[in-house]
Design an enzyme around this catalytic site. Structure first.
Site, PDB file in Angstrom:
ATOM      1  N   HIS A  79       0.860  -1.187   0.000  1.00  0.00           N
ATOM      2  CA  HIS A  79       0.000   0.000   0.000  1.00  0.00           C
ATOM      3  C   HIS A  79       0.893   1.234   0.000  1.00  0.00           C
ATOM      4  O   HIS A  79       2.125   1.105  -0.022  1.00  0.00           O
ATOM      5  CB  HIS A  79      -0.973  -0.006   1.179  1.00  0.00           C
ATOM      6  CG  HIS A  79      -0.348   0.085   2.531  1.00  0.00           C
ATOM      7  ND1 HIS A  79       0.504  -0.871   3.040  1.00  0.00           N
ATOM      8  CD2 HIS A  79      -0.440   1.047   3.509  1.00  0.00           C
ATOM      9  CE1 HIS A  79       0.886  -0.522   4.257  1.00  0.00           C
ATOM     10  NE2 HIS A  79       0.338   0.645   4.560  1.00  0.00           N
ATOM     11  N   HIS A  81       1.188   4.065   2.136  1.00  0.00           N
ATOM     12  CA  HIS A  81       1.562   4.933   3.243  1.00  0.00           C
ATOM     13  C   HIS A  81       3.046   5.251   3.123  1.00  0.00           C
ATOM     14  O   HIS A  81       3.824   4.464   2.582  1.00  0.00           O
ATOM     15  CB  HIS A  81       1.253   4.272   4.586  1.00  0.00           C
ATOM     16  CG  HIS A  81      -0.161   4.488   5.026  1.00  0.00           C
ATOM     17  ND1 HIS A  81      -0.853   3.578   5.787  1.00  0.00           N
ATOM     18  CD2 HIS A  81      -1.023   5.528   4.810  1.00  0.00           C
ATOM     19  CE1 HIS A  81      -2.072   4.035   6.022  1.00  0.00           C
ATOM     20  NE2 HIS A  81      -2.196   5.210   5.441  1.00  0.00           N
ATOM     21  N   ASP A  83       5.569   5.234   4.906  1.00  0.00           N
ATOM     22  CA  ASP A  83       6.622   4.377   5.464  1.00  0.00           C
ATOM     23  C   ASP A  83       6.785   3.085   4.666  1.00  0.00           C
ATOM     24  O   ASP A  83       7.602   2.235   5.026  1.00  0.00           O
ATOM     25  CB  ASP A  83       6.337   4.054   6.936  1.00  0.00           C
ATOM     26  CG  ASP A  83       5.018   3.320   7.148  1.00  0.00           C
ATOM     27  OD1 ASP A  83       4.020   3.719   6.518  1.00  0.00           O
ATOM     28  OD2 ASP A  83       4.981   2.362   7.939  1.00  0.00           O
ATOM     29  N   HIS A  84       6.060   2.955   3.548  1.00  0.00           N
ATOM     30  CA  HIS A  84       6.092   1.711   2.774  1.00  0.00           C
ATOM     31  C   HIS A  84       6.613   1.875   1.346  1.00  0.00           C
ATOM     32  O   HIS A  84       7.392   1.044   0.886  1.00  0.00           O
ATOM     33  CB  HIS A  84       4.691   1.095   2.719  1.00  0.00           C
ATOM     34  CG  HIS A  84       4.295   0.422   3.981  1.00  0.00           C
ATOM     35  ND1 HIS A  84       4.286  -0.945   4.141  1.00  0.00           N
ATOM     36  CD2 HIS A  84       3.926   0.942   5.177  1.00  0.00           C
ATOM     37  CE1 HIS A  84       3.918  -1.241   5.374  1.00  0.00           C
ATOM     38  NE2 HIS A  84       3.694  -0.111   6.019  1.00  0.00           N
TER      39      HIS A  84
END
Length: 290
Positions: A79, A81, A83-84
């Protein structure tokens, strides 16, 4: 949950099983635990990189060191976000690999959200539909559509070993935060039910330890969410409330930095209950039972 004692294995390629290694990013926080775990799948020839993480030069260097001489067949994101997925673009520049996985996401809303903002730079070369797969030398990663935490969330099933990379849908340290307007509690529960029906051997989440008894954990998570739902209905049965009114009662001792996320989770439950005709929002953002 409290952070484990340091040192953490940040930047070190750890072997999880023959086809899987992980590299911890240097982004610990109340939302990410010790940091985002990037996974490298494959043992020879070519590999896939799952959730490349934040655009941190040291982390990208650590991923490149773990890849070594292997060809990167795909950079895969569960996904978007921040932090990804932000490291996907610079990693693609360095490796020439395509970015594959979840769809891009743009939210046109002024509703408040937690600090886990969305990555607006994410631009996939290929979006995987539910059931589609990426393959390499000795590995197959099949997409499992799991909306709820975000509407574009995917898990990836490693068919050769029975592992499932669960991103933030099921984590090894905490329950997932479901934040409207994109996060949807009804979708999240349906996705948990879908995983409960599967027979995966182990979950590798983006945060926290491997989950060795996945179906047991998912069953507990579903029970926890139903308990929260019943708690909200009970509190509204006592009196009408605004969303902040729920937090001291439902989340006693919660780190103040997580209060906004807790409020968003309560909102997600309330919106789901509203869809089902069990509660209604009145004036001044006061909620009550129907």
């Amino acid at each position: 949950m409290a952070l484990p004692p340091e040192p953490w294995p940040t930047g070190i390629a750890e072997q999880c099983e023959p086809l899987v290694r992980r590299v911890l990013a240097p982004n610990p926080s109340p939302y990410t635990y010790t940091g985002t775990q990037t996974y490298i799948v494959g043992s020879a020839g070519d590999v896939a990189v799952i959730d490349p993480g934040p655009n941190e030069p040291d982390h990208i260097d650590a991923i490149m060191a773990a890849i070594g001489d292997a060809k990167v067949a795909a950079i895969m994101c569960t996904h978007t976000h921040r932090d990804h997925s932000p490291a996907a673009a610079p990693l693609a520049e360095r490796t020439g690999a395509p970015i594959v996985g979840c769809a891009p996401l743009v939210i046109d809303s002024d509703l408040p959200r937690s600090d886990e903002a969305f990555d607006t730079t994410y631009a996939p070369d290929r979006v995987l539909e539910d059931g589609e797969a990426m393959t390499g030398e000795g590995w197959t990663l099949r997409a499992v559509h799991t909306p709820g935490h975000t509407s574009n969330h995917l898990c990836f099933a490693l068919e050769e070993s029975g592992a499932l990379f669960t991103g933030d849908h099921v984590m090894g340290w905490s329950t997932s935060v479901v934040i409207p307007p994109d996060g949807d509690m009804g979708d999240y529960m349906a996705s948990l039910e879908r995983l409960q029906a599967r027979e995966d051997r182990v979950y590798y989440s983006a945060h926290g330890a491997p989950i060795e008894k996945p179906r047991q954990l998912v069953r507990g998570m579903m029970g926890h969410r139903r308990q929260r739902e019943n708690q909200i209905l009970r509190l509204l049965g006592e009196q009408a409330r605004t969303i902040p009114d729920f937090i001291p009662v439902m989340y006693k001792g919660l780190d103040e930095r997580l209060h906004k996320a807790a409020q968003m989770s309560v909102m997600a439950h309330l919106l789901d209950l509203e869809k089902r005709g069990l509660v209604a929002q009145g004036e001044n953002e006061v909620w009550q039972t129907n």
